[in-house]
Write a protein that holds these residues in place. Structure first.
Motif, PDB file in Angstrom:
ATOM      1  N   THR A 112      27.424  53.877  16.455  1.00 15.33           N
ATOM      2  CA  THR A 112      27.690  53.356  17.795  1.00 15.33           C
ATOM      3  C   THR A 112      26.492  53.567  18.713  1.00 15.33           C
ATOM      4  O   THR A 112      25.654  54.444  18.485  1.00 15.33           O
TER       5      THR A 112
ATOM      6  N   ALA B 103      30.215  49.124  18.810  1.00 15.51           N
ATOM      7  CA  ALA B 103      30.503  49.593  17.461  1.00 15.51           C
ATOM      8  C   ALA B 103      29.994  48.579  16.455  1.00 15.51           C
ATOM      9  O   ALA B 103      30.180  47.362  16.635  1.00 15.51           O
TER      10      ALA B 103
ATOM     11  N   SER C 171      30.391  50.671  25.251  1.00 19.78           N
ATOM     12  CA  SER C 171      30.192  51.118  23.879  1.00 19.78           C
ATOM     13  C   SER C 171      30.008  49.917  22.970  1.00 19.78           C
ATOM     14  O   SER C 171      30.515  48.828  23.253  1.00 19.78           O
TER      15      SER C 171
END
Length: 123
Positions: A78, A23, A21
């Motif tokens: 994201t 961010a 991920s």
């Protein structure tokens, strides 16, 4: 200050899955194209996958096509990379990146970079 922060890397065995991920903070990247690159020891940074700002189109390196999936959530700012059927040759530091104008496969196509997250796949 604009920041892209990757997470989700780790040590796995061949055939396992990981989800990375990224961010973003300091800026809304909803209108930016996003991509993942990777860099193995002693090698140049290489393109892995990219997604348009709307999420309508995705692109993959041949080496990961059919195994990796890039996605994004503009509401959460994201972008993710689902990596399945991992191979030892996928071992690298994975970088999240963003581009306002270009959606390409070159490092120079992108404006902002994260610090990277290590993915290690053992055989």
């Amino acid at each position: 200050q604009v920041q892209l922060v990757e997470s989700g890397g780790g040590l796995v065995q061949a055939g396992d899955s990981l989800r990375l991920s990224c961010a973003a903070s300091g800026r809304t990247f909803s209108s930016y194209h996003k991509a993942w690159f990777r860099q193995a020891p002693g090698k140049e940074r290489e393109f892995v996958a990219a997604i348009t700002w709307s999420g309508g189109s995705t692109y993959y390196a041949d080496s990961v096509k059919g195994r990796f999936t890039i996605s994004r959530d503009n509401a959460k700012n994201t972008v993710s990379l689902q990596m399945n059927s991992l191979k030892p040759e996928d071992t690298a530091v994975y970088y999240c990146t963003a581009s306002r104008l270009r959606l390409g496969v070159r490092v120079s196509d992108y404006d902002y970079w994260g610090q990277g997250t290590q993915v290690t796949v053992s055989s």
